[in-house]
Design a protein around this motif. Structure first.
Motif, mmCIF file in Angstrom:
data_model
loop_
_atom_site.group_PDB
_atom_site.id
_atom_site.type_symbol
_atom_site.label_atom_id
_atom_site.label_comp_id
_atom_site.label_asym_id
_atom_site.label_seq_id
_atom_site.Cartn_x
_atom_site.Cartn_y
_atom_site.Cartn_z
ATOM 1 N N SER A 179 -4.814 13.929 107.879
ATOM 2 C CA SER A 179 -5.740 13.364 106.890
ATOM 3 C C SER A 179 -5.078 13.094 105.539
ATOM 4 O O SER A 179 -5.670 12.431 104.689
ATOM 5 C CB SER A 179 -6.940 14.295 106.699
ATOM 6 O OG SER A 179 -6.535 15.535 106.154
ATOM 7 N N THR A 180 -3.865 13.577 105.344
ATOM 8 C CA THR A 180 -3.171 13.349 104.062
ATOM 9 C C THR A 180 -1.966 12.431 104.279
ATOM 10 O O THR A 180 -2.083 11.212 104.134
ATOM 11 C CB THR A 180 -2.747 14.679 103.430
ATOM 12 O OG1 THR A 180 -1.981 15.458 104.380
ATOM 13 C CG2 THR A 180 -3.942 15.492 102.978
ATOM 14 N N THR A 181 -0.840 12.981 104.647
ATOM 15 C CA THR A 181 0.355 12.151 104.814
ATOM 16 C C THR A 181 0.181 11.135 105.935
ATOM 17 O O THR A 181 0.772 10.048 105.888
ATOM 18 C CB THR A 181 1.588 13.025 105.091
ATOM 19 O OG1 THR A 181 1.352 13.850 106.234
ATOM 20 C CG2 THR A 181 1.893 13.922 103.901
ATOM 21 N N GLY A 182 -0.636 11.461 106.911
ATOM 22 C CA GLY A 182 -0.908 10.513 107.983
ATOM 23 C C GLY A 182 -1.654 9.287 107.510
ATOM 24 O O GLY A 182 -1.655 8.250 108.187
ATOM 25 N N GLN A 183 -2.288 9.382 106.345
ATOM 26 C CA GLN A 183 -3.007 8.263 105.752
ATOM 27 C C GLN A 183 -2.278 7.722 104.512
ATOM 28 O O GLN A 183 -2.861 6.987 103.717
ATOM 29 C CB GLN A 183 -4.425 8.699 105.353
ATOM 30 C CG GLN A 183 -5.189 9.442 106.421
ATOM 31 C CD GLN A 183 -5.371 8.625 107.694
ATOM 32 O OE1 GLN A 183 -5.741 7.461 107.631
ATOM 33 N NE2 GLN A 183 -5.101 9.225 108.847
ATOM 34 N N GLY A 184 -1.013 8.119 104.356
ATOM 35 C CA GLY A 184 -0.236 7.653 103.212
ATOM 36 C C GLY A 184 -0.491 8.409 101.928
ATOM 37 O O GLY A 184 -0.057 7.982 100.855
ATOM 38 N N ARG A 185 -1.191 9.527 102.018
ATOM 39 C CA ARG A 185 -1.468 10.343 100.843
ATOM 40 C C ARG A 185 -0.434 11.461 100.715
ATOM 41 O O ARG A 185 0.498 11.532 101.488
ATOM 42 C CB ARG A 185 -2.889 10.891 100.923
ATOM 43 C CG ARG A 185 -3.943 9.777 100.921
ATOM 44 C CD ARG A 185 -5.325 10.286 101.223
ATOM 45 N NE ARG A 185 -6.299 9.193 101.239
ATOM 46 C CZ ARG A 185 -7.548 9.321 101.627
ATOM 47 N NH1 ARG A 185 -8.011 10.497 102.022
ATOM 48 N NH2 ARG A 185 -8.360 8.283 101.617
ATOM 49 N N THR A 186 -0.641 12.324 99.743
ATOM 50 C CA THR A 186 0.350 13.351 99.421
ATOM 51 C C THR A 186 -0.288 14.727 99.504
ATOM 52 O O THR A 186 -1.442 14.908 99.118
ATOM 53 C CB THR A 186 0.917 13.100 98.002
ATOM 54 O OG1 THR A 186 1.382 11.755 97.920
ATOM 55 C CG2 THR A 186 2.071 14.053 97.699
ATOM 56 N N LEU A 187 0.486 15.701 99.999
ATOM 57 C CA LEU A 187 -0.008 17.065 100.173
ATOM 58 C C LEU A 187 0.943 18.051 99.517
ATOM 59 O O LEU A 187 2.160 18.001 99.730
ATOM 60 C CB LEU A 187 -0.138 17.390 101.673
ATOM 61 C CG LEU A 187 -0.470 18.835 102.039
ATOM 62 C CD1 LEU A 187 -1.872 19.200 101.573
ATOM 63 C CD2 LEU A 187 -0.334 19.055 103.552
ATOM 64 N N ILE A 188 0.376 18.964 98.726
ATOM 65 C CA ILE A 188 1.119 20.111 98.192
ATOM 66 C C ILE A 188 0.407 21.355 98.682
ATOM 67 O O ILE A 188 -0.782 21.545 98.399
ATOM 68 C CB ILE A 188 1.187 20.091 96.661
ATOM 69 C CG1 ILE A 188 1.909 18.837 96.162
ATOM 70 C CG2 ILE A 188 1.903 21.339 96.139
ATOM 71 C CD1 ILE A 188 1.939 18.690 94.647
ATOM 72 N N VAL A 189 1.109 22.205 99.411
ATOM 73 C CA VAL A 189 0.480 23.380 100.008
ATOM 74 C C VAL A 189 1.245 24.642 99.624
ATOM 75 O O VAL A 189 2.470 24.707 99.753
ATOM 76 C CB VAL A 189 0.376 23.239 101.547
ATOM 77 C CG1 VAL A 189 1.718 22.933 102.183
ATOM 78 C CG2 VAL A 189 -0.248 24.466 102.181
#
Length: 231
Positions: free
Chosen positions: A192-202
């Protein structure tokens, strides 16, 4: 590489005599998934909170580059403006989800859009589509207490995506889950994040979770020890 979606410059944050952040520099690029790892008290959660505009640093800057528009100096914003930025541009997934138990799954997800002014009649179908995409179709009307831990975290992930957030912050999103459910939640979070071109910080203490991200940043005593690209 493309322009960083968020950059930290010389961040300092102290609590009494404790240096939670001691001059941190960090750049995260659009489409990355970055895991911040460190022992308890290392400063990793403080770093996430400062990047997300939840906590103001004592000194240093955080600059956010949205997908549209000009760069935003997060640290120059007042509390009201930071709150608006978090609502409109950032998504959040926490260890316990922080969902509202009195609301149904679809209402929890729709609430994020409704707070930003979207009409309920429009927000609910959009929320339902996110729940279906994350494997929760047919569970829209269940309350949070009627869901498993993994299902509840997927509701939280859907909520984080409902506003079209450029950047999602996740603080120990699998910390209360078993290994199998943890893997499923990470699948959903990454899709739902990088798979949609978005960015994730965890932020995580789990090496398996960190290995799923494109890069791992190690933190100790308020400083970044190093950054490694994961194979």
């Amino acid at each position: 590489m493309n322009t960083p979606v968020i950059e930290a410059h010389a961040l300092v944050k102290t609590y009494g005599v404790t240096h939670a952040l001691a001059g941190v520099d960090l750049a995260v690029h659009r489409g990355e998934s970055v895991a911040i790892m460190g022992a308890s008290g290392s400063g990793k959660t403080t770093l996430l909170h400062v990047l997300a505009g939840i906590t103001a640093p004592d000194s240093g800057r955080v600059v956010f580059q949205p997908s549209t528009g000009t760069a935003i100096d997060v640290t120059a914003l007042g509390e009201a403006a930071r709150s608006r930025l978090r609502r409109e541009r950032f998504g959040f997934v926490f260890q316990q989800g922080l969902l509202i138990p009195e609301l149904t799954a679809v209402e929890n997800v729709a609430l994020a859009s409704m707070i930003n002014g979207v009409a309920k009649k429009d927000a609910l179908p959009h929320a339902a589509s996110w729940l279906a995409a994350l494997g929760l179709g047919g569970m829209e009307d269940r309350r949070i207490g009627e869901l498993s831990g993994g299902q509840a975290q997927r509701v939280a992930i859907a909520r984080a995506q409902a506003t079209g957030a450029d950047l999602v912050f996740a603080d120990e999103p699998t910390g209360a889950l078993d290994s199998h459910t943890s893997a499923e939640v990470m699948d959903a979070l990454l899709w739902s994040t990088t798979g949609q071109g978005r960015t994730l910080i965890v932020v995580t203490h789990d090496a398996d979770v960190a290995a799923r991200c494109t890069r791992t940043v190690a933190v100790r005593d308020g400083r970044i020890l190093g950054s490694a690209v994961n194979a």
